[in-house]
Design a protein around this motif. Structure first.
Motif, PDB file in Angstrom:
ATOM      1  N   ALA A  89       5.129  -9.994   2.433  1.00 54.09           N
ATOM      2  CA  ALA A  89       4.997  -9.129   3.794  1.00 54.09           C
ATOM      3  C   ALA A  89       3.901  -8.268   3.738  1.00 54.09           C
ATOM      4  O   ALA A  89       3.616  -7.883   4.643  1.00 54.09           O
ATOM      5  CB  ALA A  89       6.364  -8.744   4.261  1.00 54.09           C
ATOM      6  N   GLY A  90       3.499  -7.947   2.824  1.00 57.99           N
ATOM      7  CA  GLY A  90       2.250  -6.680   2.682  1.00 57.99           C
ATOM      8  C   GLY A  90       2.859  -5.503   2.772  1.00 57.99           C
ATOM      9  O   GLY A  90       4.101  -5.446   3.060  1.00 57.99           O
ATOM     10  N   ILE A  91       2.195  -4.577   2.570  1.00 61.90           N
ATOM     11  CA  ILE A  91       2.602  -3.151   2.542  1.00 61.90           C
ATOM     12  C   ILE A  91       2.191  -2.474   3.831  1.00 61.90           C
ATOM     13  O   ILE A  91       0.911  -2.347   4.199  1.00 61.90           O
ATOM     14  CB  ILE A  91       2.063  -2.344   1.447  1.00 61.90           C
ATOM     15  CG1 ILE A  91       2.520  -2.747   0.188  1.00 61.90           C
ATOM     16  CG2 ILE A  91       2.569  -0.726   1.376  1.00 61.90           C
ATOM     17  CD1 ILE A  91       1.785  -2.425  -1.051  1.00 61.90           C
ATOM     18  N   PRO A  92       2.989  -1.649   4.820  1.00 61.76           N
ATOM     19  CA  PRO A  92       2.596  -1.167   5.954  1.00 61.76           C
ATOM     20  C   PRO A  92       1.385  -0.169   5.795  1.00 61.76           C
ATOM     21  O   PRO A  92       1.714   0.644   4.684  1.00 61.76           O
ATOM     22  CB  PRO A  92       3.942  -0.585   6.459  1.00 61.76           C
ATOM     23  CG  PRO A  92       4.849  -1.232   5.929  1.00 61.76           C
ATOM     24  CD  PRO A  92       4.475  -1.835   4.360  1.00 61.76           C
ATOM     25  N   ALA A  93       0.489  -0.072   6.642  1.00 56.84           N
ATOM     26  CA  ALA A  93      -0.566   0.908   6.457  1.00 56.84           C
ATOM     27  C   ALA A  93      -0.110   2.410   6.536  1.00 56.84           C
ATOM     28  O   ALA A  93      -0.585   3.130   5.792  1.00 56.84           O
ATOM     29  CB  ALA A  93      -1.645   0.695   7.693  1.00 56.84           C
ATOM     30  N   THR A  94       1.011   2.568   7.115  1.00 59.32           N
ATOM     31  CA  THR A  94       1.645   3.952   7.283  1.00 59.32           C
ATOM     32  C   THR A  94       2.158   4.525   5.992  1.00 59.32           C
ATOM     33  O   THR A  94       2.010   5.582   5.842  1.00 59.32           O
ATOM     34  CB  THR A  94       2.824   3.904   8.409  1.00 59.32           C
ATOM     35  OG1 THR A  94       3.470   2.912   7.939  1.00 59.32           O
ATOM     36  CG2 THR A  94       2.210   3.816   9.766  1.00 59.32           C
ATOM     37  N   VAL A  95       2.195   3.561   5.055  1.00 59.44           N
ATOM     38  CA  VAL A  95       2.891   4.049   3.865  1.00 59.44           C
ATOM     39  C   VAL A  95       2.317   3.758   2.503  1.00 59.44           C
ATOM     40  O   VAL A  95       2.584   4.300   1.341  1.00 59.44           O
ATOM     41  CB  VAL A  95       4.259   3.232   3.719  1.00 59.44           C
ATOM     42  CG1 VAL A  95       5.211   3.618   4.573  1.00 59.44           C
ATOM     43  CG2 VAL A  95       4.219   1.933   3.276  1.00 59.44           C
ATOM     44  N   ARG A  96       0.905   3.104   2.965  1.00 54.71           N
ATOM     45  CA  ARG A  96       0.088   2.697   1.554  1.00 54.71           C
ATOM     46  C   ARG A  96      -0.310   4.119   0.641  1.00 54.71           C
ATOM     47  O   ARG A  96      -0.382   3.873  -0.536  1.00 54.71           O
ATOM     48  CB  ARG A  96      -1.047   1.968   2.052  1.00 54.71           C
ATOM     49  CG  ARG A  96      -0.715   0.500   2.321  1.00 54.71           C
ATOM     50  CD  ARG A  96      -2.107  -0.320   2.626  1.00 54.71           C
ATOM     51  NE  ARG A  96      -1.493  -1.238   3.520  1.00 54.71           N
ATOM     52  CZ  ARG A  96      -2.240  -1.770   4.642  1.00 54.71           C
ATOM     53  NH1 ARG A  96      -3.569  -1.326   4.792  1.00 54.71           N
ATOM     54  NH2 ARG A  96      -1.842  -2.709   5.385  1.00 54.71           N
ATOM     55  N   ALA A  97      -0.645   5.215   1.331  1.00 48.33           N
ATOM     56  CA  ALA A  97      -1.125   6.086   0.628  1.00 48.33           C
ATOM     57  C   ALA A  97      -0.010   6.891  -0.337  1.00 48.33           C
ATOM     58  O   ALA A  97      -0.404   7.955  -0.952  1.00 48.33           O
ATOM     59  CB  ALA A  97      -1.564   7.235   1.738  1.00 48.33           C
ATOM     60  N   LYS A  98       1.202   6.363  -0.092  1.00 41.71           N
ATOM     61  CA  LYS A  98       2.374   7.093  -0.524  1.00 41.71           C
ATOM     62  C   LYS A  98       3.046   6.174  -1.844  1.00 41.71           C
ATOM     63  O   LYS A  98       3.914   6.926  -2.541  1.00 41.71           O
ATOM     64  CB  LYS A  98       3.457   7.562   0.374  1.00 41.71           C
ATOM     65  CG  LYS A  98       3.085   8.178   1.415  1.00 41.71           C
ATOM     66  CD  LYS A  98       4.436   8.463   2.363  1.00 41.71           C
ATOM     67  CE  LYS A  98       3.955   9.076   3.549  1.00 41.71           C
ATOM     68  NZ  LYS A  98       5.270   9.151   4.582  1.00 41.71           N
ATOM     69  N   ILE A  99       2.179   5.127  -1.917  1.00 41.17           N
ATOM     70  CA  ILE A  99       3.179   4.241  -2.945  1.00 41.17           C
ATOM     71  C   ILE A  99       3.096   4.667  -4.352  1.00 41.17           C
ATOM     72  O   ILE A  99       3.936   4.116  -5.269  1.00 41.17           O
ATOM     73  CB  ILE A  99       2.582   2.752  -2.749  1.00 41.17           C
ATOM     74  CG1 ILE A  99       1.163   2.682  -3.168  1.00 41.17           C
ATOM     75  CG2 ILE A  99       2.889   2.114  -1.460  1.00 41.17           C
ATOM     76  CD1 ILE A  99       0.502   1.361  -3.016  1.00 41.17           C
ATOM     77  N   PHE A 100       2.154   5.452  -4.794  1.00 35.49           N
ATOM     78  CA  PHE A 100       2.173   5.936  -6.117  1.00 35.49           C
ATOM     79  C   PHE A 100       2.941   7.245  -6.262  1.00 35.49           C
ATOM     80  O   PHE A 100       3.000   7.788  -7.480  1.00 35.49           O
ATOM     81  CB  PHE A 100       0.720   6.052  -6.777  1.00 35.49           C
ATOM     82  CG  PHE A 100      -0.063   4.606  -6.874  1.00 35.49           C
ATOM     83  CD1 PHE A 100       0.634   3.622  -7.665  1.00 35.49           C
ATOM     84  CD2 PHE A 100      -1.196   4.429  -5.926  1.00 35.49           C
ATOM     85  CE1 PHE A 100      -0.068   2.575  -7.823  1.00 35.49           C
ATOM     86  CE2 PHE A 100      -1.745   3.063  -6.069  1.00 35.49           C
ATOM     87  CZ  PHE A 100      -1.319   2.193  -6.969  1.00 35.49           C
ATOM     88  N   ASP A 101       3.509   7.850  -5.294  1.00 34.13           N
ATOM     89  CA  ASP A 101       4.410   9.417  -5.383  1.00 34.13           C
ATOM     90  C   ASP A 101       5.578   8.784  -5.918  1.00 34.13           C
ATOM     91  O   ASP A 101       6.279   7.895  -5.612  1.00 34.13           O
ATOM     92  CB  ASP A 101       4.263   9.733  -3.873  1.00 34.13           C
ATOM     93  CG  ASP A 101       3.293  10.098  -3.214  1.00 34.13           C
ATOM     94  OD1 ASP A 101       1.974  10.206  -3.834  1.00 34.13           O
ATOM     95  OD2 ASP A 101       3.308  10.679  -1.984  1.00 34.13           O
ATOM     96  N   GLN A 154      -5.764  -0.300  -8.169  1.00 36.20           N
ATOM     97  CA  GLN A 154      -6.085  -0.328  -6.751  1.00 36.20           C
ATOM     98  C   GLN A 154      -5.391  -1.239  -6.089  1.00 36.20           C
ATOM     99  O   GLN A 154      -5.025  -2.556  -6.599  1.00 36.20           O
ATOM    100  CB  GLN A 154      -7.608  -0.691  -6.828  1.00 36.20           C
ATOM    101  CG  GLN A 154      -8.210  -0.862  -5.274  1.00 36.20           C
ATOM    102  CD  GLN A 154      -9.826  -1.213  -5.421  1.00 36.20           C
ATOM    103  OE1 GLN A 154     -10.107  -2.051  -5.857  1.00 36.20           O
ATOM    104  NE2 GLN A 154     -10.574  -0.211  -4.981  1.00 36.20           N
ATOM    105  N   VAL A 155      -5.011  -0.842  -4.738  1.00 35.92           N
ATOM    106  CA  VAL A 155      -3.900  -1.895  -3.888  1.00 35.92           C
ATOM    107  C   VAL A 155      -4.823  -2.043  -2.574  1.00 35.92           C
ATOM    108  O   VAL A 155      -5.466  -1.237  -2.149  1.00 35.92           O
ATOM    109  CB  VAL A 155      -2.747  -1.039  -3.819  1.00 35.92           C
ATOM    110  CG1 VAL A 155      -1.724  -2.007  -2.835  1.00 35.92           C
ATOM    111  CG2 VAL A 155      -1.900  -0.858  -4.895  1.00 35.92           C
ATOM    112  N   GLU A 156      -4.535  -3.528  -2.559  1.00 35.66           N
ATOM    113  CA  GLU A 156      -5.302  -4.030  -0.807  1.00 35.66           C
ATOM    114  C   GLU A 156      -4.148  -4.903  -0.633  1.00 35.66           C
ATOM    115  O   GLU A 156      -3.610  -5.713  -1.128  1.00 35.66           O
ATOM    116  CB  GLU A 156      -6.455  -4.840  -1.265  1.00 35.66           C
ATOM    117  CG  GLU A 156      -7.561  -4.223  -2.015  1.00 35.66           C
ATOM    118  CD  GLU A 156      -8.629  -5.422  -2.201  1.00 35.66           C
ATOM    119  OE1 GLU A 156      -9.363  -5.617  -1.532  1.00 35.66           O
ATOM    120  OE2 GLU A 156      -8.517  -5.705  -3.389  1.00 35.66           O
ATOM    121  N   SER A 157      -3.772  -4.431   0.724  1.00 38.45           N
ATOM    122  CA  SER A 157      -2.734  -5.176   1.428  1.00 38.45           C
ATOM    123  C   SER A 157      -2.775  -5.337   2.826  1.00 38.45           C
ATOM    124  O   SER A 157      -3.542  -4.821   3.497  1.00 38.45           O
ATOM    125  CB  SER A 157      -1.433  -4.264   1.246  1.00 38.45           C
ATOM    126  OG  SER A 157      -0.062  -5.190   1.576  1.00 38.45           O
TER     127      SER A 157
END
Length: 217
Positions: free
Chosen positions: A157-169, A198-201
């Protein structure tokens, strides 16, 4: 905390033995043992974040390492209608890394990809010598060293743009179950290898996670 948990586990095992295989309480003792083991795994993950990662770096064949992970997950993927595809660069040089820690990283990434895909699609493992302008060469303390890329690509489904910056928290998760520690630990282990992740989604199309690791001299 581990010592009391070990005592609880041992006591429950003794209780299960005393009750015998036909006891109606057997399922409850099994639940207790399972939950104690789960708490132990949580403690281990928290320790992985809190303490320095002790690496034993040696030259490694990255493809053999990825195959260890693939074998662990291939049957589960097949049962869900997911094809596990390999696209390995046959000329890839050995990398420098800690085998057990890197298996931990890629196992976590593959499991995340499978969870994101549901019941169909392709999960692709690929490798190549990196030409990335940012991570293709890294300073390991003795000068610049070329890097290789290992990618885990899913059609989920991909990762929503709104949460991508938090995925390594630490403790951030979009799953109903889970602690949100897996990717934080992956990030930490790769940093200790002087590598990167690095993550691209794209929502509705899938996710590509690229791990950068140093070539062994």
């Amino acid at each position: 905390m581990r010592n009391p948990l070990g005592a609880i586990r041992g006591a429950v095992q003794l209780l299960k033995r005393e009750l015998g295989p036909d006891s109606r309480f057997g399922e409850y003792t099994d639940v207790l043992i399972t939950e104690v083991d789960r708490v132990n795994r949580i403690i281990e993950m928290l320790l992985d974040l809190a303490r320095p990662v002790q690496l034993r770096p040696v030259p490694l064949n990255l493809h053999q390492l990825l195959e260890r992970v693939a074998v662990l997950n291939e049957e589960g993927a097949r049962e869900r209608g997911i094809a596990l595809v390999r696209r390995y660069d046959p000329s890839l040089p050995p990398i420098l890394g800690d085998e057990d820690r890197l298996v931990q990283v890629f196992h976590n990434l593959v499991r995340n990809a499978l969870d994101a895909m549901g019941s169909s699609g392709r999960l692709t493992l690929s490798t190549r010598v990196s030409l990335n302008p940012l991570f293709g060469k890294m300073d390991l303390g003795g000068g610049q060293r070329n890097m290789v890329e290992a990618q885990v690509a899913d059609e989920g489904a991909g990762i929503p743009a709104t949460v991508r910056a938090k995925i390594f928290d630490p403790f951030f998760t979009t799953k109903d179950k889970g602690l949100g520690l897996g990717l934080a630990i992956c990030h930490r282990i790769l940093e200790e290898h002087r590598g990167a992740i690095q993550v691209e989604s794209a929502e509705g199309r899938g996710t590509i996670v690229t791990c950068f690791l140093p070539i062994a001299k």
